[in-house]
Write a protein that holds these residues in place. Structure first.
Motif, PDB file in Angstrom:
ATOM      1  N   ASP A  96       0.804  -1.364   0.002  1.00 16.27           N
ATOM      2  CA  ASP A  96      -0.028  -0.038   0.182  1.00 16.27           C
ATOM      3  C   ASP A  96       0.750   1.191   0.059  1.00 16.27           C
ATOM      4  O   ASP A  96       2.006   1.099   0.224  1.00 16.27           O
ATOM      5  N   ASP A  98       0.177   4.025   1.747  1.00 15.21           N
ATOM      6  CA  ASP A  98       0.144   4.921   2.755  1.00 15.21           C
ATOM      7  C   ASP A  98       1.024   4.770   4.047  1.00 15.21           C
ATOM      8  O   ASP A  98       0.922   5.103   5.266  1.00 15.21           O
ATOM      9  N   GLN A 100       1.448   1.926   5.745  1.00 14.75           N
ATOM     10  CA  GLN A 100       0.877   0.864   6.462  1.00 14.75           C
ATOM     11  C   GLN A 100       1.637  -0.431   6.243  1.00 14.75           C
ATOM     12  O   GLN A 100       1.695  -1.343   7.167  1.00 14.75           O
ATOM     13  N   ARG A 202      -1.956   5.009   9.104  1.00 15.81           N
ATOM     14  CA  ARG A 202      -1.885   5.721   7.850  1.00 15.81           C
ATOM     15  C   ARG A 202      -0.955   7.000   8.065  1.00 15.81           C
ATOM     16  O   ARG A 202      -1.210   7.440   8.948  1.00 15.81           O
TER      17      ARG A 202
HETATM   18 MG    MG Z   1      -4.090   1.756   4.492  1.00 12.64          MG
END
Ligand code: MG
Ligand code: UDP
Length: 320
Positions: A96, A98, A100, A202
């Motif tokens: 991802d 972000d 994370q 995030r």
């Molecule tokens: Mg996320």
């Protein structure tokens, strides 16, 4: 000897606050992994912020960075699929945007791949940071799916995964529209291992997945991996016919042999017969559902089987 190619595939939907930090974090990590040639492939899934502009600047400055821009928002699963279709390399790491999925785990994933694993998946050790409703929903999803589908999906695993070329090639064979990439990978088999990790918050921005989209994803998975929901009406019909059939027999015995000791009224006979007829209708729907199930499995046209390697045959598994 040519160096092995590793691609990092990242779907992007309104991630303007994360892209620069993410690329910096990845570059720091891959700088030490000198034995591989890395490329970063971003798939923009119809972002409405300046994500694309940022990525274009980065791609112009660094030949390792690539971008696929989709025409609109298709959802993460199809964005990943577009990336998978475009890649030709020895391994792909999906993550991802972000942060994370911390890039710091990449070296460990590569180590496991070097040991011969074809899928290196990550598993959240702590879900505490997730809202309660999301945690409950996730647990319910895995419990239901694992009780009704013919293969097991490991709870807590994420899309943050390394896939060997063989898995990527296999993924390219799937043609279904409503898909959950993670579910398809779990369905495949192949040699798999897990790395535990703690998902941080995030880095910036809001999650792109609303509860209704998550529910849609969960429903897609149930329908893609199990025909049980389709057959429920049939099971219910058989249950109703059996239970109420026995009751009717008992009522008839009472009327003709026990001299009406239980005093069933004529209306009771009408009701019970009616319920049995409803059961027959449900059972017939179940029968139709079995046919629909067959059509469903044919239409999604999933590969019938996947091959790791062949010995003594020319060509690749795909051309068998
Ligand atoms: Mg996320
Ligand atoms: N994403 C995407 N399309 C969407 C929604 C999300 O490509 O329609 C991307 C998003 O940019 C991020 C990843 O998918 O890189 C995970 O999204 P998010 O953080 O919203 O999901 P969560 O962490 O809540 O599972």
């Amino acid at each position: 000897m040519t160096r092995q190619q590793v691609a990092i595939l990242i779907p992007i939907y309104n991630e303007s606050g994360n892209i620069v930090a993410l690329v910096q974090a990845i570059e720091r990590v891959i700088a030490d992994l000198t034995r591989y040639d890395f490329q970063l492939l971003f798939v923009d899934d119809g972002s409405r912020d300046d994500s694309v502009a940022q990525l274009e600047v980065l791609a112009a400055a660094d030949p390792r960075i690539g971008l696929i821009e989709l025409s609109r928002n298709f959802g993460k699963e199809l964005a990943l699929t577009a990336g998978i279709h475009a890649l030709e390399c020895d391994a792909v790491i999906i993550m991802d945007a972000d942060l994370q999925h911390p890039p710091a785990y990449i070296p460990e994933m590569i180590r496991k791949w070097e040991q011969g694993y074809e899928i290196v998946a990550t598993k959240r050790t702590k879900m505490d940071r997730q809202p309660l409703l999301r945690r409950l929903g996730s647990n319910l999803f895995y419990w239901l799916l694992n009780s009704i589908s013919e293969f097991k999906m490991e709870p807590g695993t994420t899309d943050f995964r390394l896939l060997d070329r063989i898995v990527v090639d296999a993924l390219k064979q799937f043609t279904e529209n409503n898909r959950m990439v993670r579910g398809l990978i779990d369905w495949m088999g192949y040699k798999k291992t897990f790395i535990d990790f703690e998902a941080p918050k995030r880095h910036s921005g809001k999650p792109g997945y609303s509860y209704s989209r998550l529910l849609q994803l969960a429903l897609n998975s149930f329908m893609a991996f199990s025909l049980v929901p389709l057959k429920l009406a049939g099971y219910l019909g058989v249950f109703v016919i059996t239970a109420f059939g026995l009751l009717l027999m008992f009522m008839l015995c009472d009327r003709f042999w026990l001299g009406g000791r239980f005093g069933f009224t004529p209306i009771a006979f009408v009701i019970v017969t009616n319920v049995i007829m409803n059961g027959v209708v449900l059972a017939c729907i179940g029968l139709v559902a079995i046919y629909i199930g067959h059509i469903h499995t044919e239409v999604i046209d999933r590969p019938l089987y996947l091959v790791r390697k062949t010995v003594g045959l020319k060509g690749r598994s795909r051309n068998l």
